[in-house]
Design an enzyme around this catalytic site. Sequence first.
Site, short mmCIF file in Angstrom:
data_model
loop_
_atom_site.label_atom_id
_atom_site.label_comp_id
_atom_site.label_asym_id
_atom_site.label_seq_id
_atom_site.Cartn_x
_atom_site.Cartn_y
_atom_site.Cartn_z
N GLY A 13 18.57 46.28 47.89
CA GLY A 13 18.24 47.32 48.41
C GLY A 13 17.29 48.28 47.73
O GLY A 13 17.10 48.27 46.66
N ARG A 97 27.26 58.01 64.73
CA ARG A 97 27.78 57.94 63.28
C ARG A 97 29.08 57.39 63.19
O ARG A 97 29.54 56.57 62.15
CB ARG A 97 27.95 59.62 62.80
CG ARG A 97 28.26 59.98 61.58
CD ARG A 97 28.21 61.54 61.14
NE ARG A 97 28.92 61.90 60.04
CZ ARG A 97 28.22 61.60 58.71
NH1 ARG A 97 26.99 61.24 58.53
NH2 ARG A 97 28.65 61.74 57.62
N ASN A 104 30.80 50.29 58.10
CA ASN A 104 30.91 50.45 56.75
C ASN A 104 32.28 50.53 56.26
O ASN A 104 32.61 50.00 55.13
CB ASN A 104 30.00 51.59 56.19
CG ASN A 104 28.64 51.22 56.34
OD1 ASN A 104 28.28 49.95 56.06
ND2 ASN A 104 27.58 52.16 56.36
N ASP A 158 22.35 65.54 44.45
CA ASP A 158 22.10 66.91 45.43
C ASP A 158 22.10 68.09 44.07
O ASP A 158 21.58 68.89 44.43
CB ASP A 158 23.48 67.09 46.28
CG ASP A 158 23.39 65.89 47.18
OD1 ASP A 158 22.55 65.64 47.79
OD2 ASP A 158 24.47 65.22 47.40
N HIS A 186 28.75 64.54 50.83
CA HIS A 186 27.29 64.26 50.73
C HIS A 186 26.62 63.92 52.03
O HIS A 186 26.79 62.84 52.76
CB HIS A 186 26.99 62.80 49.85
CG HIS A 186 25.72 62.53 49.76
ND1 HIS A 186 24.57 63.10 49.14
CD2 HIS A 186 25.30 61.31 50.35
CE1 HIS A 186 23.43 62.41 49.35
NE2 HIS A 186 23.92 61.42 50.24
P1 NDP Z 1 19.46 51.92 50.38
O1 NDP Z 1 19.48 51.14 49.04
O2 NDP Z 1 18.47 52.81 50.56
O3 NDP Z 1 20.86 52.72 50.29
C1 NDP Z 1 22.11 52.03 50.01
C2 NDP Z 1 23.03 53.17 50.43
O4 NDP Z 1 23.13 54.30 49.60
C3 NDP Z 1 23.02 53.79 52.03
O5 NDP Z 1 23.94 53.79 52.52
C4 NDP Z 1 22.31 54.92 51.54
O6 NDP Z 1 22.67 55.88 52.74
C5 NDP Z 1 23.27 55.45 50.36
N1 NDP Z 1 22.31 56.63 49.68
C6 NDP Z 1 21.06 56.73 49.40
N2 NDP Z 1 20.82 57.96 48.65
C7 NDP Z 1 22.07 58.30 48.32
C8 NDP Z 1 22.34 59.36 47.70
N3 NDP Z 1 21.56 60.40 47.06
N4 NDP Z 1 23.89 59.80 47.66
C9 NDP Z 1 24.63 58.77 48.31
N5 NDP Z 1 24.23 57.72 48.93
C10 NDP Z 1 23.11 57.51 48.97
O7 NDP Z 1 19.94 50.95 51.52
P2 NDP Z 1 19.05 49.63 51.73
O8 NDP Z 1 19.40 49.42 53.45
O9 NDP Z 1 17.59 49.59 51.23
O10 NDP Z 1 19.92 48.45 50.87
C11 NDP Z 1 21.21 48.32 51.32
C12 NDP Z 1 21.57 46.93 50.76
O11 NDP Z 1 22.90 46.74 50.96
C13 NDP Z 1 20.74 45.86 51.54
O12 NDP Z 1 20.17 44.91 50.29
C14 NDP Z 1 21.95 45.06 52.07
O13 NDP Z 1 21.62 43.63 52.21
C15 NDP Z 1 23.24 45.32 51.64
N6 NDP Z 1 24.24 45.38 52.32
C16 NDP Z 1 25.38 44.87 51.68
C17 NDP Z 1 26.61 44.94 52.56
C18 NDP Z 1 27.75 44.56 51.81
O14 NDP Z 1 28.11 44.79 50.52
N7 NDP Z 1 28.97 43.96 52.39
C19 NDP Z 1 26.60 45.28 53.98
C20 NDP Z 1 25.62 45.53 54.48
C21 NDP Z 1 24.35 45.55 53.61
P3 NDP Z 1 21.64 56.45 53.74
O15 NDP Z 1 21.48 55.06 54.53
O16 NDP Z 1 22.23 57.55 54.59
O17 NDP Z 1 20.27 56.67 52.96
#
Ligand code: NDP
Length: 326
Positions: A13, A97, A104, A158, A186
């Site tokens: 991600g 939400r 999650n 933050d 957060h």
């Molecule tokens: P991101 O990499 O952008 O973000 C990942 C998580 O971090 C999100 O929940 C995001 O929240 C959170 N986040 C981002 N910035 C902050 C911060 N400053 N402080 C705290 N939390 C933060 O998401 P992507 O969608 O690009 O990537 C997610 C990955 O996870 C994908 O590759 C997917 O395949 C994988 N995934 C894994 C799962 C599992 O482990 N079972 C299930 C589902 C997905 P927010 O969305 O609010 O920005």
Amino acid sequence: MDAIRCAVTGCLGNVGYNLVFFLASGGVFGPHQKISLNLLEIPDLAPQLEGLKMELEDCAFPALHEIRVGSDPFDLFGDIDCAFLVGARPRGPGMERKELLQANGVIFQRQGQALDRSAKKRVRVLVVGNPCNTNCLIALHNAKTISPDQFAALTRLDEFRARAVLAKKTGADVSDVSPVVIWGNHSSTLVPDIQHTMIGKKAALSCVDEAWILSTMLPSVRKRGAEIIKLRGKSSSASAAFAAVSAMAVMTGQLEENSLVSMPVFSKGNPYGIDPNLVFSFPCRTHGDRLTIDPSMRPSDALWKEVLVSEKELIEERDAVRHLLV
Ligand code: NDP
């Protein structure tokens, strides 16, 4: 010196992809400490994960000892020293939400169980996937044989954002701005507090007034993520990854003794009267790889009202996932 084994979920991600390179280059433990990476992704992304592994190998990082890839946390959390739980479902169009919390929550319940069964008992766990405070609460409840004190969520970005806003406002160098305390969740209810912040030799409160804090600083730190999404077309990635690396450095004792940091930690026994079954961002002090909540930093009454709003939000989040807490 043995290699330190770190697991990262969601490593393809936005955040995870940056995080693994920071880690492999020595971002947490320095370039001379060997590190092994256990990289997790959803099963559908197995080919891409192999591609990421190749990219990491191509960097010839001196600190990188071994890379394992897969999707099963019970396997890949085996004998780990630290875990970054980044993978989480993003909120889809029209998704409430509450639905996101459920979707999650189940992921972090399973990962808590996997940590319990497979990780070293002294593992340090940083939860990044949102809603990160409540996901962290779920994970620690499901990892009964690991101390809750070894879990934290992420408000480090933050905190960095608040310091940067303050530096800009006062014309100071950001390195002259000492820590800003972040309270609560957060989320858009987080509360930055500069009561104890210094800018060089001056108290920050003598450089800006409380009206500016409430009317400008508070909303700009809260909305920074949304503003970045508007401009970049996607959410903060390298800055969140950098903050996660920095938070793990805190959790593994890389900071000076008695440093002030803000971390969402388990609230049981906290000295501020916050509900004792939350993961809540408090001012904390470092003692090696342990954190204690600093009891001497209660903010002004106006800010405290805001802190209680954040507490209420976290209580509502927790109550929505109560069935996942054991
Ligand atoms: P991101 O990499 O952008 O973000 C990942 C998580 O971090 C999100 O929940 C995001 O929240 C959170 N986040 C981002 N910035 C902050 C911060 N400053 N402080 C705290 N939390 C933060 O998401 P992507 O969608 O690009 O990537 C997610 C990955 O996870 C994908 O590759 C997917 O395949 C994988 N995934 C894994 C799962 C599992 O482990 N079972 C299930 C589902 C997905 P927010 O969305 O609010 O920005």
